[in-house]
Enzyme design. Structure first.
Site: not given
Ligand code: 5GP
Ligand code: ZN
Length: 112
Positions: A48, A88, A94, A96, A101
């Site tokens: 993490h 990101n 953005g 989230t 990742h």
């Molecule tokens: P970020 O906005 O942080 O770069 O990307 C987070 C990504 O995680 C988003 O594209 C969102 O759709 C995905 N995501 C959020 N919650 C979950 C989940 O519970 N399972 C999966 N497989 N993807 C998720």
């Molecule tokens: Zn984590």
């Protein structure tokens, strides 16, 4: 080290289900739940940290491994014609989910 309060750590531990496409001792790749392209995968380190600025040498080893594996994982999952990687970082980008990742986007021509 995994974090009990983190969504992607819970997915890594199997506490929350995901559609896995690749896994080894250092990384997991699974399908994004809200795909932004025909192929939308998320590659996560099995340790993490939220941001590149927190990765350090140890996190860097996980990232090196992830980037070494992505070409095969992408090709085997419908990105034969190319793909885009997105990481990101923080609020303005953005981000989230605060577990670093790599988005793998492809399976179609992508708009910039
Ligand atoms: P970020 O906005 O942080 O770069 O990307 C987070 C990504 O995680 C988003 O594209 C969102 O759709 C995905 N995501 C959020 N919650 C979950 C989940 O519970 N399972 C999966 N497989 N993807 C998720
Ligand atoms: Zn984590």
């Amino acid at each position: 080290m995994l974090n009990n309060d983190c969504l992607f750590c819970k997915i890594i531990k199997g506490e929350i289900p995901s559609a896995k496409v690749y896994e080894d001792d250092m990384m997991l790749v699974f399908k994004d739940i809200e795909p932004k392209a025909k192929v939308h995968l998320l590659a996560v380190p099995k340790t993490h940290f939220a941001l590149l600025s927190e990765a350090g040498e140890e996190g860097g080893k996980y990232l090196a491994h992830i980037f070494a594996k992505i070409p095969d994982v992408a090709r085997e999952n419908g990105c034969e014609n190319g793909y885009r990687l997105v990481i990101n970082q923080g609020t303005d980008a953005g981000q989230t989910v605060r577990h670093l990742h790599v988005h793998i986007l492809g399976g179609q021509p992508l708009e910039w």
